[in-house]
Design a protein around this motif. Structure first.
Motif, PDB file in Angstrom:
ATOM      1  N   UNK A   8      -6.186   7.386  -5.972  1.00 30.09           N
ATOM      2  CA  UNK A   8      -5.200   6.430  -5.659  1.00 30.09           C
ATOM      3  C   UNK A   8      -4.545   6.555  -4.357  1.00 30.09           C
ATOM      4  N   UNK A  39       1.028  -5.832  -8.611  1.00 32.83           N
ATOM      5  CA  UNK A  39       0.866  -4.704  -8.031  1.00 32.83           C
ATOM      6  C   UNK A  39       2.093  -3.807  -8.027  1.00 32.83           C
ATOM      7  N   UNK A  74      -6.354  -0.046  -7.903  1.00 34.80           N
ATOM      8  CA  UNK A  74      -6.563   1.071  -8.632  1.00 34.80           C
ATOM      9  C   UNK A  74      -7.489   0.652 -10.045  1.00 34.80           C
ATOM     10  N   UNK A 125       2.710   0.634 -17.124  1.00 35.08           N
ATOM     11  CA  UNK A 125       2.290   0.701 -18.494  1.00 35.08           C
ATOM     12  C   UNK A 125       3.416   0.210 -19.307  1.00 35.08           C
ATOM     13  N   UNK A 140      -9.566   1.804 -17.084  1.00 37.29           N
ATOM     14  CA  UNK A 140      -8.670   1.662 -18.150  1.00 37.29           C
ATOM     15  C   UNK A 140      -9.287   1.717 -19.616  1.00 37.29           C
ATOM     16  N   UNK A 170      -5.077   0.474 -23.002  1.00 39.24           N
ATOM     17  CA  UNK A 170      -4.273   0.291 -21.947  1.00 39.24           C
ATOM     18  C   UNK A 170      -4.060   1.612 -21.216  1.00 39.24           C
ATOM     19  N   UNK A 212      -7.237   0.128 -13.031  1.00 37.12           N
ATOM     20  CA  UNK A 212      -6.518  -0.563 -13.945  1.00 37.12           C
ATOM     21  C   UNK A 212      -6.068  -1.919 -13.496  1.00 37.12           C
ATOM     22  N   UNK A 213      -6.315  -1.836 -12.102  1.00 37.84           N
ATOM     23  CA  UNK A 213      -5.973  -3.241 -11.599  1.00 37.84           C
ATOM     24  C   UNK A 213      -7.167  -3.987 -11.218  1.00 37.84           C
ATOM     25  N   UNK A 255      -7.134  -4.441   1.018  1.00 38.59           N
ATOM     26  CA  UNK A 255      -6.133  -3.921   0.170  1.00 38.59           C
ATOM     27  C   UNK A 255      -6.656  -3.016  -0.908  1.00 38.59           C
ATOM     28  N   UNK A 256      -5.815  -2.341  -1.507  1.00 38.67           N
ATOM     29  CA  UNK A 256      -6.486  -1.156  -2.492  1.00 38.67           C
ATOM     30  C   UNK A 256      -6.269  -1.744  -3.891  1.00 38.67           C
ATOM     31  N   UNK A 258      -5.235   5.189 -18.843  1.00 36.02           N
ATOM     32  CA  UNK A 258      -5.940   5.401 -17.648  1.00 36.02           C
ATOM     33  C   UNK A 258      -7.073   6.348 -18.262  1.00 36.02           C
ATOM     34  N   UNK A 289       0.869  -1.196   0.002  1.00 32.79           N
ATOM     35  CA  UNK A 289      -0.097   0.183  -0.118  1.00 32.79           C
ATOM     36  C   UNK A 289       0.853   1.032   0.068  1.00 32.79           C
TER      37      UNK A 289
END
Lengths: 412, 412
Positions: B75, A145, B96, A99, B140, B144, B98-99, B93-94, B146, A65
């Motif tokens: 983020x 991650x 984003x 990316x 995303x 690819x 794109x994840x 857990x976090x 953001x 994190x």
């Protein structure tokens, strides 16, 4: 087109004006005919702010994190730099670490770079893009991650990109205009070096000349990436700054390239240690386990089965070293009379690849110090470096005397 | 375990204390037995700062770079929220955008959500994670890169996650404690609604009750996602706030649910328009092309082949509307004597799904206004809404009178 990597540190992109200034330097290189990969740090202060928030939120934080939060500083700069370049009519776009993808191992907050595929960026270069702006200091781990590379990560990112793309050079823009023969604050005779060998830079960096992180210089040396250190705040020409390169590229050089110093050293002596085979291991094993970075070590001649063992450690580790030694004594692993810590010392080093082929450097060094009445407490040498510990009060004097003795104000 | 989506807006995560406060609310829901997906906005002020930097860097900016920069605010909050939850011993857990990956189309800065795969997050829920903290407002694109979702994007993200995960409810934490029968600043009799139908909420939102973005309510209605609006700054219980839900879930309700108002309307009249077939298209076509949002329209009875055409537009679009009309006149597309713009008007609306089955709402509304001497300038109706334009000076009076007339201070 040849590729050039340019890296801008936090002070070089501290605000929008400085980003514009950096962008102008990038544009100039594009006009010289390079495809440019720009590696950016976070705007100065930004990373500290983010780290502060993480620290306040969680004492024993989850490094994954931490990485997700802290990496955002570089992403912001990368986008702004790409926009600024576009505004100057330079075809540019930004890339975040994931990316590219810049692949790392899973050591979050201190990850190692494993691979930088070049296809994505090269494809864009092929389509007419001239500048790839890449957020430094970050990558993506095997778990998908975000990782960060830890201390010196942006310099390391730049060197790794230069190696992956076979760049002609990797220019590190910072707030100093190059590498000097010694600290100009100590003697006005300090001279900016035109070139310096990787090995010399490594010795100077680890001795406290904080221009480049050791890790990035090591990587540059391994892949023979030519590094140039130069100022963001001055006009740059192809001759600006200092080139850090393979020693083969340095035709003639002084025997000694520079004089470094560190005032963060302490000298510790174990007095009257019972001398026996394995005693060094019995002392330095526990110190290593305690995380103490021992630098110089000397052992006096043994008399009647006892000796004095002297070593240097960073000042901030003195207490930790003392504790480790007292514990080893209590456990019966070592036997010494008492422990003396002298924190009023400084380390002075002369560094130069020319030492390999020139004798007499040590003698000249000791004579110069002796002529100024400076007493040497500890000596350590390597192939391209001689270091001494002296009283801290003589530090400036010693640096000046050595700079004069080796005639460093004159180029060879 | 049942899934709950909780969304915290910018003021609810404005600093570390508020993030801690929000985390406590999340923990409470985990303890009630939910697996929770938390959608977070950027800390308030953060997005504006980033947008400001982009604007200053590049006037006609590349929306892809804008998205890369601006998304970083969310983020940061996501990582900090995950850390805070971990600190409270909640497995979190976090993610984003794109994840996840939250897939959108390529309309950068105003992207539409196309797909939210649930496998990654569900797998972690299966492994014992209890909270997925997701950065809102972002995804995303097919390239690819953001994307951001534009205005109201975080609410929309929350609703889309609730739909994708079949969440029991989507709780929107904000700085008000629910949806009221009218603005409590206008009458202290305003009452918080326990439930409100999607359709009613849509009418209230688009009329200026700025609790939820229209787009997120539309999405909730389409996927029948139960939305709850409640305050971040009060103790929450399962009964807190207002539930926005399908009308079938609302057993009994008042005929009218609320009275909305807007002071940002202007009334425009084209005087003495030559009346002919197609005249409406000739007027409103050019207005639409000029980007003018026409709301209410009335046409007077035609006399001697000429009529007056009146319509309402947002105050800030009056000049644009005038220009479009003058140009159409010069081009010979329409013919009118002159154009009158009255900016001293307000729009008052009564909204309620009960209107579908109850007659007499309009008559009651007009009587109540008449009794207060309020003159009605324009009337427009839909199945569940009646709107009138009146002189702005009577706005508060009209809202109070209608709130009384429909007895909104009492629940049904």
């Amino acid at each position: 087109m040849p590729v050039l990597v340019m890296k801008f540190g936090g002070t070089s992109v501290a605000d929008l004006d400085r980003i514009a200034n950096a962008a102008a330097k990038v544009k100039a290189e594009v006009e010289r005919g390079y495809d440019v990969i720009v590696i950016v740090s976070a705007m100065s202060g930004k990373t500290n702010e983010l780290v502060g928030w993480v620290d306040q939120t969680s004492k024993l934080y989850d490094a994954r994190e931490y990485d997700a939060v802290v990496s955002s500083g570089e992403n912001i700069t990368a986008g702004l730099m790409a926009l600024r370049l576009q505004e100057m009519e330079v075809p540019a776009r930004s890339w975040q670490g994931w990316q590219v993808p810049l692949k790392t191992n899973d050591a979050h907050s201190a990850a190692r770079i494993e691979e930088i595929p070049t296809d994505n960026i090269n494809q864009k270069f092929g389509e007419g893009m001239r500048v790839a702006v890449v957020a430094g200091f970050q990558g993506i781990g095997p778990d998908g991650r975000i990782t960060t590379l830890g201390r010196g990560g942006s310099d390391t990112t730049a060197v790794a990109f230069a190696a992956a793309f076979g760049a002609e050079r990797c220019d590190i823009y910072t707030d100093v205009d190059g590498v000097y023969t010694t600290d100009p604050r100590i003697t006005s005779k300090a001279r900016k070096l035109e070139k310096i060998a990787f090995e010399e830079m490594l010795e100077l960096a680890s001795l406290g000349a904080k221009v480049l992180q050791t890790r990035s210089v090591e990587l540059a040396m391994r892949y023979k990436v030519r590094l140039r250190v130069l100022s963001s705040f001055e006009e740059s020409t192809p001759e600006s700054g200092t080139l850090v390169c393979d020693e083969e590229e340095i035709m003639e050089s002084n025997v000694v390239s520079g004089v470094a110093y560190s005032r963060d050293e302490a000298k510790m002596t174990l007095v009257s240690v019972a001398d026996r085979p394995g005693i060094a291991a019995a002392i330095f094993g526990p110190l290593a386990e305690a995380g103490v970075n021992v630098d110089m070590i000397i052992q006096n001649i043994s008399e009647e089965g006892r000796t004095d063992m002297t070593f240097s450690v960073p000042v901030i580790q003195v207490e930790r070293a003392k504790q480790a030694m007292e514990e080893a004594k209590e456990a019966g692993d070592i036997n010494f009379h008492h422990l003396v810590a002298d924190q009023d010392v400084a380390k002075i080093s002369v560094v130069g690849i020319g030492m390999r082929s020139h004798a007499g450097v040590a003698a000249k060094m000791f004579n110069a110090l002796s002529a100024e009445g400076v007493n040497i407490k500890v000596i350590a040498t390597s192939e391209i470096k001689i270091s001494v510990l002296i009283d801290r009060k003589y530090m400036e004097l010693a640096v000046q005397a050595l700079h004069d003795a080796f005639e460093l104000e004159q180029a060879s």
